[in-house]
Design an enzyme around this catalytic site. Sequence first.
Site, mmCIF file in Angstrom:
data_model
loop_
_atom_site.group_PDB
_atom_site.id
_atom_site.type_symbol
_atom_site.label_atom_id
_atom_site.label_comp_id
_atom_site.label_asym_id
_atom_site.label_seq_id
_atom_site.Cartn_x
_atom_site.Cartn_y
_atom_site.Cartn_z
ATOM 1 N N ASP A 1 0.746 -1.265 -0.091
ATOM 2 C CA ASP A 1 -0.079 0.010 -0.029
ATOM 3 C C ASP A 1 0.859 1.397 0.087
ATOM 4 O O ASP A 1 1.773 1.541 0.765
ATOM 5 C CB ASP A 1 -0.945 -0.015 1.308
ATOM 6 C CG ASP A 1 -1.853 0.926 1.163
ATOM 7 O OD1 ASP A 1 -2.187 1.648 0.093
ATOM 8 O OD2 ASP A 1 -2.453 1.207 2.125
ATOM 9 N N HIS B 1 -3.584 14.088 0.844
ATOM 10 C CA HIS B 1 -3.857 13.202 1.996
ATOM 11 C C HIS B 1 -2.548 13.132 2.885
ATOM 12 O O HIS B 1 -2.536 13.163 4.172
ATOM 13 C CB HIS B 1 -3.929 11.701 1.529
ATOM 14 C CG HIS B 1 -3.894 10.308 2.401
ATOM 15 N ND1 HIS B 1 -5.266 10.642 3.457
ATOM 16 C CD2 HIS B 1 -3.020 9.849 2.980
ATOM 17 C CE1 HIS B 1 -4.812 9.548 4.351
ATOM 18 N NE2 HIS B 1 -3.673 8.936 4.212
ATOM 19 N N ARG C 1 0.867 14.922 13.284
ATOM 20 C CA ARG C 1 2.183 15.635 13.841
ATOM 21 C C ARG C 1 1.885 17.266 13.833
ATOM 22 O O ARG C 1 2.780 17.960 13.100
ATOM 23 C CB ARG C 1 3.470 15.024 12.879
ATOM 24 C CG ARG C 1 3.673 13.558 13.231
ATOM 25 C CD ARG C 1 4.922 13.289 12.360
ATOM 26 N NE ARG C 1 4.368 13.531 10.823
ATOM 27 C CZ ARG C 1 3.843 12.732 10.099
ATOM 28 N NH1 ARG C 1 3.356 11.376 10.467
ATOM 29 N NH2 ARG C 1 3.558 13.197 8.707
ATOM 30 N N GLU D 1 -9.937 4.137 4.127
ATOM 31 C CA GLU D 1 -9.328 4.772 3.103
ATOM 32 C C GLU D 1 -9.481 4.276 1.650
ATOM 33 O O GLU D 1 -9.478 3.177 1.494
ATOM 34 C CB GLU D 1 -7.772 4.433 3.438
ATOM 35 C CG GLU D 1 -7.258 5.158 4.715
ATOM 36 C CD GLU D 1 -5.656 4.909 5.058
ATOM 37 O OE1 GLU D 1 -4.992 4.086 4.043
ATOM 38 O OE2 GLU D 1 -5.261 5.787 5.773
ATOM 39 N N GLU E 1 -9.271 3.873 -2.080
ATOM 40 C CA GLU E 1 -8.072 3.913 -2.745
ATOM 41 C C GLU E 1 -8.411 2.775 -3.816
ATOM 42 O O GLU E 1 -9.610 2.223 -4.202
ATOM 43 C CB GLU E 1 -6.937 2.979 -1.825
ATOM 44 C CG GLU E 1 -6.716 3.501 -0.449
ATOM 45 C CD GLU E 1 -5.301 3.123 0.165
ATOM 46 O OE1 GLU E 1 -4.504 2.643 -0.729
ATOM 47 O OE2 GLU E 1 -5.307 3.191 1.220
ATOM 48 N N ASP F 1 -8.843 0.382 2.438
ATOM 49 C CA ASP F 1 -7.907 0.015 3.487
ATOM 50 C C ASP F 1 -8.493 0.335 4.762
ATOM 51 O O ASP F 1 -8.032 1.394 5.317
ATOM 52 C CB ASP F 1 -6.830 0.719 2.998
ATOM 53 C CG ASP F 1 -5.548 0.776 4.319
ATOM 54 O OD1 ASP F 1 -5.539 -0.175 4.796
ATOM 55 O OD2 ASP F 1 -4.726 1.462 4.179
ATOM 56 N N ARG G 1 -7.369 4.199 13.474
ATOM 57 C CA ARG G 1 -6.471 5.038 13.949
ATOM 58 C C ARG G 1 -5.798 5.288 15.134
ATOM 59 O O ARG G 1 -4.820 5.507 15.470
ATOM 60 C CB ARG G 1 -7.150 6.663 13.587
ATOM 61 C CG ARG G 1 -7.743 6.598 12.266
ATOM 62 C CD ARG G 1 -6.705 6.638 11.168
ATOM 63 N NE ARG G 1 -7.287 6.861 9.706
ATOM 64 C CZ ARG G 1 -6.702 6.469 8.660
ATOM 65 N NH1 ARG G 1 -5.382 6.039 8.805
ATOM 66 N NH2 ARG G 1 -7.218 6.690 7.467
ATOM 67 N N GLN H 1 -3.159 2.407 15.196
ATOM 68 C CA GLN H 1 -2.031 2.983 14.402
ATOM 69 C C GLN H 1 -1.307 4.186 14.879
ATOM 70 O O GLN H 1 -0.113 4.119 14.964
ATOM 71 C CB GLN H 1 -2.822 3.493 13.136
ATOM 72 C CG GLN H 1 -1.796 3.944 11.777
ATOM 73 C CD GLN H 1 -2.532 4.611 10.723
ATOM 74 O OE1 GLN H 1 -3.853 4.797 10.481
ATOM 75 N NE2 GLN H 1 -1.983 5.162 9.755
ATOM 76 N N TYR I 1 2.907 3.165 15.155
ATOM 77 C CA TYR I 1 3.436 3.289 13.836
ATOM 78 C C TYR I 1 4.931 3.810 13.643
ATOM 79 O O TYR I 1 5.650 3.528 12.666
ATOM 80 C CB TYR I 1 2.339 3.668 12.823
ATOM 81 C CG TYR I 1 2.588 5.507 12.943
ATOM 82 C CD1 TYR I 1 3.337 6.221 11.853
ATOM 83 C CD2 TYR I 1 2.242 6.143 13.972
ATOM 84 C CE1 TYR I 1 3.408 7.571 11.957
ATOM 85 C CE2 TYR I 1 2.661 7.520 14.005
ATOM 86 C CZ TYR I 1 3.082 8.320 13.067
ATOM 87 O OH TYR I 1 3.210 9.681 13.046
ATOM 88 N N LYS J 1 -3.968 -1.974 10.525
ATOM 89 C CA LYS J 1 -4.450 -2.049 9.163
ATOM 90 C C LYS J 1 -4.547 -3.325 8.743
ATOM 91 O O LYS J 1 -5.493 -3.509 7.813
ATOM 92 C CB LYS J 1 -3.185 -1.605 8.096
ATOM 93 C CG LYS J 1 -2.858 0.011 8.576
ATOM 94 C CD LYS J 1 -3.824 0.726 7.601
ATOM 95 C CE LYS J 1 -3.057 2.105 7.453
ATOM 96 N NZ LYS J 1 -3.765 3.113 6.650
ATOM 97 N N THR K 1 -8.839 -5.560 4.583
ATOM 98 C CA THR K 1 -8.609 -4.662 3.350
ATOM 99 C C THR K 1 -9.643 -5.304 2.468
ATOM 100 O O THR K 1 -9.613 -6.528 1.790
ATOM 101 C CB THR K 1 -7.144 -5.001 2.876
ATOM 102 O OG1 THR K 1 -6.425 -4.460 3.774
ATOM 103 C CG2 THR K 1 -7.077 -3.906 1.619
ATOM 104 N N GLU L 1 -9.709 12.491 7.881
ATOM 105 C CA GLU L 1 -9.638 13.936 7.244
ATOM 106 C C GLU L 1 -11.054 14.532 7.150
ATOM 107 O O GLU L 1 -11.151 15.607 7.376
ATOM 108 C CB GLU L 1 -9.025 13.868 5.897
ATOM 109 C CG GLU L 1 -7.603 13.352 5.711
ATOM 110 C CD GLU L 1 -7.351 12.775 4.414
ATOM 111 O OE1 GLU L 1 -6.834 13.642 3.636
ATOM 112 O OE2 GLU L 1 -7.514 11.528 3.978
HETATM 113 CA CA CA Z 1 -3.741 3.076 2.840
#
Ligand code: CA
Length: 406
Positions: free
Chosen positions: A121, A128, A137, A194, A196, A228, A232, A235, A239, A248, A252, A353
């Site tokens: 991925d 994004h 961050r 997500e 995609e 996906d 969160r 993650q 991560y 994740k 999927t 988002e």
């Molecule tokens: Ca993804």
Amino acid sequence: MTWVPGAAGSGYGVEHLPYGVFGYGADGEHVGVRIGDRALPLDRLEQAGLLDAGGVFSPDGGRMASLNPFLAAGPDVWAAVRDRLTELLTDPAYRDRVEPLLVPVADIRPRLPFAVADYVDFYSSEHHAGNVGQIFRPGQPPLPPNWRHLPIGYHGRAGTVVVSGTEVRRPCGQRRPPGAGQPVYGPSVRLDIEAEVGFVVGVPTALGTRVTADDFARHVFGVVLLNDWSARDIQAWEYQPLGPFLGKSFATSISAWVTPLAALSAARVPAPPQDPPVLDYLRESERFTYDLSLEVEWNGTVVSRPPFATLYWTPAQQLAHMTVNGASLRTGDLYASGTVSGPSRDQTGSFLELSWGGTEPVTLSDGSQRTFLEDGDTVTIRAAAPGPQGTTISFGEVTGRIATAR
Ligand code: CA
């Protein structure tokens, strides 16, 4: 123009012909193509003497049907089968023999269309990546320093790729609640999507060799829609420093129909310019992407329309990067574009988002509000692309409903 009633103008006309695997009645499984609201089992077509594809569509010794043998057969076979199917479905002389083989799409049971070999991925949407950087961050540069030099990606879990319609169980895991010093274990409370686009590899390579960007269409067979699913909270805690892992890998989802690249010739558009210039191995003699318009529906409300053609890195560059170290391709490899997000909020491909990190709830058409997914929620991603002569290519949907954690 096809003789199949209702197919022209449906998004599944003869210019499309996506491939899938399905069960039908007590009849076992078939590889087939979709035309309008019908599916054509290709093993039956071969048995009837109307198609000679060397038996690649026949379920092997009673095992499950799969697209893999056809994927491995390569571009000459892909083109020859497509030409023959086009002939059979347009020339009225074949109607009497082909029409009895068609089955209603409403009556089939979709299966995962191919055995997924490896799953990668990417993270190729500048919008994004910029949004996620600001949310995860704050106060730091949104894009990492390598972002414009290489298509960032990670290896996902091939064994948990499921076909559209499969229930997705809310994952449990370790997370650290905001402000807490210690992590806790339990169901994810920030479950997300997500939106995609996935690319399906047909022709394998030998270990130690690489694929150039210009060889993209010699190896990649087609395109699926992909969700996906992303926890969160799991993650965000896990991560760093090695990237996505259990946040994740629980599921999927991909669409049941694989659209061949051959159906997307009219959807090819120039890809966005890149600055700074990329290294030679990432150069394309013709830099192109595909004009796919995605649509994300949350419990029946369309909440976003992500534009695929805005992605900074193209699928050909992703393939070149994925193999530049000599990693071999296998038939059935699947690589995903990364979340597709356009420049505006209503074009974002994740609820992270869309709700800006859970701070700005989304109102659905029933008046309810959401930040992340609740149990029982259903998300459906659709897409369309321009076809030849003003037609439309409608991608199959990828949909999933969230089941309670256990
Ligand atoms: Ca993804």
